[in-house]
Every structure is written in structure tokens, then in C-alpha cells.
Design an enzyme around this catalytic site. Sequence first.
Site: not given
Length: 459
Positions: A86, A164, A413
Site C-alpha cells: 500500500c 496485512c 483498471c
Amino acid sequence: MKTNPPVQKNQEIDLGIDSLTREGMGVGRVEGYALFVHGALPGETVRVRVERVEKRYGYARTLDVTKTGSERADPACGAYGRCGGCSLQHLSYPAQLAWKRQWVEDAFSRIGGMDVDVAPVLGMERPWAYRNKAVYPVRRGPDGQILIGFFTPRSHRVADIDICGIQHPIAEQAVAAVRRWMTEAGIAPYDEKSGTGTVRHLMVRIGFGTGEVQAVLVTSGDGLPASDALTHSLREAVPGLVSVVQNVNTRRDNVIMGDITKILWGREWIEDVLDGLTFRVGPLSFYQVNPVQTVALYREAMKRAGLTGTETVVDAYCGIGTISLFAARNAGRVIGVESVGEAVADARENARLNGIDHAEFLCARAEEWLPRAVAEGLRPDVILLDPPRKGCDPKLLEAILAARPERVVYVSCDPATLARDVKRLTEGGMYRVEGAVQPVDMFPQTGHVECVVGMGRVR
Ligand code: SAH
């Protein structure tokens, strides 16, 4: 004329940050020369030390944030910084959404040369623990220990990460079970350099709608010692487990999965439910990783498809037939096209599971199949596109223009290839974008965004 960069290695300077890269790096400029700074945000001023100087840009390290931006957030995950995953956790969630919207707008104006409406990004109420699929590399650590975790930022080193923040917590239970089994049975992790060792990756998939769990062990060869002990360890630790599968990957590249899968225990697939439809998902099939947002995304796609119950619909990158079956609830005939054979088999089974008999699925490359089908007279009313990041092949776009469907709905995407392809479809004047481009936040905390665009035929 040769100009030298205005900064030198090890120089310390104060830098105003004005933008952010997808990798989460702040960008500041010294006389137009861009410096990339890890962890710094737009609107902030940071004291940095220059670490690397290239001809046209450089990298610097933050020594101190002298003026903190109002959008800064405390990264909520214990693995932030150690894990290469992330990249936007230090940015508040509303600011992440605003940044993604801007990115989509920029892609359309810069790449597409188009002025389109981009709606606010549809975000998640709780942008954590959303992923239904985890893929963990398995390696040996410097002290001989077994590491199952994530690649550290920009490296091939694996760090053990027991938590996570964006993953369903069940995945961690599978990790613990596999680690225990490898230690007790003396199973060696894979070594990239020598190509030796047994276990390359662990993949875990969880059906959020059913609670069913699949564990896939990717191995470097055919044999798997102590596989009974593995399934025993997993069954004890993982609630909802219905499938333990071995996948054999003998290649020496970065591709995770090989072609051969063997069932070690249970069945070869899990089932999931999206918006009342049941889907079977096999280990080699693509399946959206964020099921909550997937439903939001498909609903946006369906709004733009404008189906009334009679249309012939082509779903050109159909995977296991998810969007196809959403469309089938409101169409006369659906044809799904998909290049991966296992996914086509799943799609056919999914139509059957849901009692849908007017959806058919073909294994083909969309850019090869559609031109032929159009030449043979197929005239779909609506074409749905949901390609991988590289977007659509020009041959497919040409075939769409030749087929002249009423509407084209494009799910993407990657804003850059989306803008490129929408430009190609609309520049001749036969199609125009209808309504706003709708970004959907499928991947909170990361530098990724999904979009839906509807196009309608003008003439
Ligand atoms: N619409 C599906 C799948 C989208 S992912 C969903 O939402 O779940 C894109 C899919 O396109 C993958 O299943 C991939 O295997 C398939 N694919 C990739 N290249 C293709 C091509 N040239 N022709 C047809 N399918 C392709």
C-alpha cells in the site's frame, strides 16, 4: 546545450511538494528539476537530503517534515513501510479518492485529448480488510528461517509480515498453518537464484459471500512430500476451508502460477456470491479482488449498458462470466469471450449454477474472434469491455466500429490505456461518451483505480 542538475548528492535542501506519484512518492521541484521524495505529500514542506541524481530527475530522503499537510494520515497497518504494497496509507482516505479522480481526469485530457466529466470516486465505507485474495512469496531468510510474506519495497527480498491491513484476516491463518507444516516436515522454500527448493508461493482465496476458502501451494516441481500433513495443518487452522490445491510452476521467471494444478484435498474451486449470483472460481481464473466494490462496479456498468431484456450482448474479456451473468439477467442473449480455458469452463458452470441458459462462452482472443464474428454477420447491441491493464488490441476496437453496437461499456483498471482506447472509439464521431466516467475505488490505500465509461452510437 548540456545543463547540469541544480542539486548534488548529499545536499540538504528545503523542498515544497506539489504532486504525488502512484508509488506514493512526493514530487518537488528545484528550478524545474524533479526530486522524488518517499513519504512526503503535496502541500508539505520537507527538509530532504538528495540521495541520487539522474540527468532529468533525482531522489531524496525526508529528514524532517517542516510543514505538515492537512491530508496526512497515520498509516493504520503495522506493516506500512516494510511492505511494498500500500503506497498511499499516509494520505487520508478522502484525499486518496480526490487524487484518484484527478488522475483519471488528467489521463483523459493528456492522453485522450478529451474533456470528459469524471464523477467523484465511489469509495468504501471501511477501506480495510477488503481483499479476497492473497499471494505470498515463500523464501528462506538470512538466518535460515522460513519467510512467508511480502516483497519489501522495490526488491526481491521477502519480509515476514504477520498482518496485512487490506487482507481478509483468514489468509493469515493459512500462512501460519503452512509455516508450521514447512518447519515440522522440513520442507524447503524456493530459492530464486539456484532454482532449488519446493514451495514458491502460497495463494489464499476467500469467498466473502460464502465463507469458502481455497489454499493453493505453488511448487517448483511435481512432487510434494508430506502433503497429508499440509492439508491436516490447514484444515485445523482455517475455518471455511473447502479446497487445497497444488500448482506446479517449473519456470524460472516472475510468473506466479504454472499450468498444472492438482487437488490435494476437497474440490478444485470455491464458490462466492455477488449480488445474488453464485460464482465458482478455480485457481487459474481471474476474479476481482474486492467483492464489495465489484458489485458497485458492475452496477455502474449495467446502468451504462441500458439493457431492457432483449439485447444481444458481447462480454469481450469475460473471465468466469461475472459481468456476463449480471448482463444476462436483463438481456436476450449474452456471448462471453475469454482467452483462459479454465476461466471459460468456470463461466459455463456459473451460467448453469444460476439457471441461465441464454449465455454462451467461447475460448478465444477477443481481437481475433470479434472481427470474424462481425464478418459473419453478428451485430451485438451492446459490447462490454474489461481488458487487462494493457487495454484493447486495435483490431478489437476496429471490429467494434464495424459492428456498430448501440452502446459500448468499458471497464478498466488503467486510466491511461482507457483514455487511449476511448479516444480511438470516439474520434471518428460514431460514438460519444455518455454520462460521466465513474471511477470506483477497488484498491483503497494503493495507487490503483478502476473506471467505468459508457459510450453511445451517434450515427
Ligand atoms: N470481466 C471479468 C474479467 C476481467 S479481467 C471480471 O470482472 O471478473 C480480464 C480477463 O480477460 C481475464 O480473465 C483474462 O484472462 C482475459 N483476457 C486477457 N486477454 C484477453 C484477450 N485477448 N481476449 C479475451 N480475453 C482476454
